[in-house]
Design a protein around this motif. Structure first.
Motif, PDB file in Angstrom:
ATOM      1  N   GLY A   6      51.812  70.462  91.715  1.00 29.56           N
ATOM      2  CA  GLY A   6      50.359  70.356  91.893  1.00 29.56           C
ATOM      3  C   GLY A   6      49.649  71.670  91.574  1.00 29.56           C
ATOM      4  O   GLY A   6      50.278  72.646  91.139  1.00 29.56           O
ATOM      5  N   HIS A   7      48.338  71.685  91.791  1.00 32.20           N
ATOM      6  CA  HIS A   7      47.534  72.869  91.470  1.00 32.20           C
ATOM      7  C   HIS A   7      46.591  73.188  92.611  1.00 32.20           C
ATOM      8  O   HIS A   7      45.892  72.297  93.096  1.00 32.20           O
ATOM      9  N   ASP A   8      46.568  74.424  93.026  1.00 28.83           N
ATOM     10  CA  ASP A   8      45.569  74.903  93.992  1.00 28.83           C
ATOM     11  C   ASP A   8      44.600  75.800  93.217  1.00 28.83           C
ATOM     12  O   ASP A   8      44.877  76.983  93.008  1.00 28.83           O
ATOM     13  N   TYR A   9      43.494  75.211  92.762  1.00 26.78           N
ATOM     14  CA  TYR A   9      42.478  75.983  92.049  1.00 26.78           C
ATOM     15  C   TYR A   9      41.476  76.608  93.027  1.00 26.78           C
ATOM     16  O   TYR A   9      40.787  77.564  92.693  1.00 26.78           O
ATOM     17  N   ASP A  10      41.376  76.036  94.240  1.00 24.49           N
ATOM     18  CA  ASP A  10      40.321  76.471  95.170  1.00 24.49           C
ATOM     19  C   ASP A  10      40.502  77.918  95.611  1.00 24.49           C
ATOM     20  O   ASP A  10      39.535  78.663  95.717  1.00 24.49           O
ATOM     21  N   VAL A  40      37.497  76.703  75.087  1.00 30.76           N
ATOM     22  CA  VAL A  40      38.211  77.918  75.502  1.00 30.76           C
ATOM     23  C   VAL A  40      39.718  77.651  75.492  1.00 30.76           C
ATOM     24  O   VAL A  40      40.466  78.435  74.928  1.00 30.76           O
ATOM     25  N   TYR A  41      40.166  76.561  76.095  1.00 27.38           N
ATOM     26  CA  TYR A  41      41.594  76.219  76.005  1.00 27.38           C
ATOM     27  C   TYR A  41      41.808  74.729  76.212  1.00 27.38           C
ATOM     28  O   TYR A  41      40.941  74.019  76.696  1.00 27.38           O
ATOM     29  N   ARG A  42      42.981  74.279  75.782  1.00 26.88           N
ATOM     30  CA  ARG A  42      43.336  72.864  75.961  1.00 26.88           C
ATOM     31  C   ARG A  42      44.831  72.749  76.169  1.00 26.88           C
ATOM     32  O   ARG A  42      45.571  73.696  75.857  1.00 26.88           O
ATOM     33  N   SER A 101      58.334  77.801  84.365  1.00 28.55           N
ATOM     34  CA  SER A 101      58.707  78.689  83.260  1.00 28.55           C
ATOM     35  C   SER A 101      57.701  78.554  82.130  1.00 28.55           C
ATOM     36  O   SER A 101      57.180  77.465  81.869  1.00 28.55           O
ATOM     37  N   TYR A 102      57.410  79.666  81.491  1.00 27.47           N
ATOM     38  CA  TYR A 102      56.522  79.747  80.331  1.00 27.47           C
ATOM     39  C   TYR A 102      57.315  80.372  79.179  1.00 27.47           C
ATOM     40  O   TYR A 102      58.175  81.235  79.407  1.00 27.47           O
ATOM     41  N   PHE A 103      56.971  79.994  77.950  1.00 22.35           N
ATOM     42  CA  PHE A 103      57.616  80.570  76.763  1.00 22.35           C
ATOM     43  C   PHE A 103      56.600  80.513  75.637  1.00 22.35           C
ATOM     44  O   PHE A 103      55.924  79.510  75.440  1.00 22.35           O
TER      45      PHE A 103
HETATM   46  C1  6PG Z   1      50.755  74.045  85.359  1.00 21.46           C
HETATM   47  C2  6PG Z   1      50.882  75.095  84.286  1.00 21.46           C
HETATM   48  C3  6PG Z   1      50.018  74.960  83.038  1.00 21.46           C
HETATM   49  C4  6PG Z   1      48.529  75.238  83.283  1.00 21.46           C
HETATM   50  C5  6PG Z   1      47.741  75.411  81.987  1.00 21.46           C
HETATM   51  C6  6PG Z   1      46.231  75.545  82.188  1.00 21.46           C
HETATM   52  O1  6PG Z   1      51.118  74.343  86.502  1.00 21.46           O
HETATM   53  O2  6PG Z   1      50.343  72.895  85.076  1.00 21.46           O
HETATM   54  O3  6PG Z   1      50.793  76.366  84.860  1.00 21.46           O
HETATM   55  O4  6PG Z   1      50.184  73.696  82.454  1.00 21.46           O
HETATM   56  O5  6PG Z   1      47.966  74.202  84.073  1.00 21.46           O
HETATM   57  O6  6PG Z   1      48.192  76.562  81.312  1.00 21.46           O
HETATM   58  O7  6PG Z   1      45.914  76.516  83.155  1.00 21.46           O
HETATM   59  P1  6PG Z   1      45.048  76.153  84.440  1.00 21.46           P
HETATM   60  O8  6PG Z   1      45.739  74.981  85.078  1.00 21.46           O
HETATM   61  O9  6PG Z   1      45.098  77.364  85.307  1.00 21.46           O
HETATM   62  O10 6PG Z   1      43.689  75.786  83.974  1.00 21.46           O
END
Ligand code: 6PG
Ligand code: NI
Length: 186
Positions: free
Chosen positions: A159-163, A51-53, A100-102
């Protein structure tokens, strides 16, 4: 004084990043259980379908204050029922951290949601540049027929909050309605 070749290269047409220690994750159908609304359509997809990478550069350890990370996300074209292929989406663990996204290639949407669950979206097309505000969940969606790729630059302590998203989702979903993307309340 020495002038050296750049350490990393980003192909501005495709988003492909090359250089030492470019690392990424792959998200296949089997990694995305519960992300899409139509469970019946989801169960019909091959579990190993990509789906994505991502392809990222992490010059300092994750969690370092003051550093930045850089990388490209490539989302395959496809749908689950009427819902476009998309990322899981997240708030940053340090939720005040911006990003930022581009866009490099393809067409998509950046779906954003604040902490009051207000949801909105920006169109992403080659060259489009997006600043994700603090305290804002973000998810990207491929609304086209080709690979959709965009670059990202974010603080190394975000970091990432997926929960939170796994528990409550976004309050809207990007669906194909009569061939065009529509943001539909979830
Ligand atoms: C981040 C970015 C980006 C994101 C990817 C995959 O904070 O790291 O937003 O690199 O991780 O686009 O998306 P998910 O992390 O939501 O799976
Ligand atoms: Ni992010």
């Amino acid at each position: 004084m020495k002038i050296s070749a750049p350490k990393f290269m980003t192909d501005w047409k495709t988003g492909v990043v090359t250089g030492p220690e470019v690392q990424g994750v792959e998200r296949r159908v089997r990694d995305l259980d519960g992300v899409f609304a139509d469970e019946g359509a989801f169960s019909q997809l091959r579990p190993d379908r990509l789906v994505y990478r991502t392809a990222c550069v992490f010059p300092v350890p994750e969690g370092t204050e003051g550093g930045v990370f850089w990388g490209t996300t490539f989302i395959e074209p496809g749908t689950v029922g009427a819902e476009y292929f998309m990322t899981k989406g997240h708030f940053h663990a340090k939720a005040d951290r911006m990003e930022s996204y581009f866009t490099f290639a393809g067409t998509g949407l950046l779906v954003l949601m604040d902490t009051a669950r207000n949801c909105w979206a920006e169109e992403m097309t080659p060259g489009s540049t997006h600043l994700i505000p603090p305290y804002t969940a973000h998810r990207t969606v491929n609304t086209g027929d080709d690979v959709f790729s965009f670059g990202a630059c974010w603080p190394s302590d975000a970091g990432h909050d997926y929960d939170s998203i796994a528990e409550s989702g976004f309050s809207a979903r990007a669906m194909r309605v009569d061939g065009s993307p529509v943001l539909v309340p979830a």
